[in-house]
Design an enzyme around this catalytic site. Structure first.
Site, PDB file in Angstrom:
ATOM      1  N   HIS A  55     -15.182 -26.670  -7.910  1.00 32.36           N
ATOM      2  CA  HIS A  55     -16.439 -26.457  -8.635  1.00 32.36           C
ATOM      3  C   HIS A  55     -17.085 -25.159  -8.148  1.00 32.36           C
ATOM      4  O   HIS A  55     -16.804 -24.682  -7.041  1.00 32.36           O
ATOM      5  CB  HIS A  55     -17.395 -27.617  -8.384  1.00 32.36           C
ATOM      6  N   GLU A  57     -20.108 -24.493  -7.052  1.00 29.20           N
ATOM      7  CA  GLU A  57     -20.857 -24.617  -5.793  1.00 29.20           C
ATOM      8  C   GLU A  57     -19.915 -24.750  -4.600  1.00 29.20           C
ATOM      9  O   GLU A  57     -20.136 -24.131  -3.555  1.00 29.20           O
ATOM     10  CB  GLU A  57     -21.794 -25.831  -5.835  1.00 29.20           C
TER      11      GLU A  57
END
Length: 159
Positions: A55, A57
Site C-alpha cells: 500500500h 502508506e
C-alpha cells in the site's frame, strides 16, 4: 515553505500515476514530511508487486525509515490520498507518525473503487478468537519461554 495542500497534491499525483498511468494498484499515494521536507513517497503497487501489503502508506513508511535510519518516525506528518486502511493506520501508529492528513474517505474508496475495509475494521473490535478470520492459540507455553528470555535481556530491542 510548502503548505499542507502542496503535500497532499503530491500524494494525489502519486495516486494518479500508480492507478491511472501505471495500472500498478489502486489510487493511493502517500508522502511523508519532516521539518517541511518530503523525506519519502509511496504508492499502491499491490498488483505490480504481487504483494497485498504494498500500500502507499506502507511503502512510504518503509522508505522514510530507511532514509532516517530508524523505525521511529516521530516528528513526521503523513499525507495520503485515501483514508488509511486498518493495516496502514496501525503501521502509522507503530511508526509514531505525528499526524495523518487524507484526501478521500474509506467510503469514497468503497463507492468509486470497490475497496471495502469495513469488515476488517469491524472485526478488529472483537477478541482475536471472535474475528471473521479464524485464529487459534497454539503452543503458548513454548512461546512464553522465549518471551521470558526476551524480558531478561538487558540489551533487548526497544520500540
Amino acid at each position: 515553505m510548502r503548505s499542507h495542500a502542496d503535500y497532499m497534491r503530491r500524494a494525489i499525483a502519486l495516486a494518479h500515476e500508480t492507478a491511472i498511468d501505471e495500472h500498478a494498484g489502486g489510487p493511493f499515494g502517500c508522502v511523508i514530511v519532516k521539518e517541511g521536507n518530503i523525506i519519502a513517497e509511496g504508492a499502491n503497487r499491490v498488483i505490480a508487486d504481487g504483494d497485498a501489503t504494498s500500500h502507499g502508506e506502507m511503502n512510504a513508511i518503509r522508505k522514510a525509515c530507511a532514509v532516517l535510519g530508524t523505525h521511529d518516525l516521530s516528528g513526521c506528518v503523513l499525507y495520503t490520498s485515501g483514508e488509511p486502511c486498518p493495516m496502514c493506520y496501525a503501521a502509522c501508529c507503530w511508526a509514531h507518525v505525528d499526524e495523518i492528513y487524507f484526501a478521500s474517505t474509506c467510503e469514497d474508496a468503497k463507492q468509486y473503487g470497490q475497496f471495502d475495509d469495513s469488515a476488517i475494521a469491524a472485526s478488529l473490535k472483537h477478541s482475536i478468537v471472535n474475528r471473521e478470520l479464524p485464529a487459534s492459540e497454539l503452543l503458548r507455553d513454548e512461546m512464553l519461554e522465549v518471551w521470558k528470555s526476551f524480558q531478561q535481556q538487558g540489551n533487548r530491542a526497544q520500540y
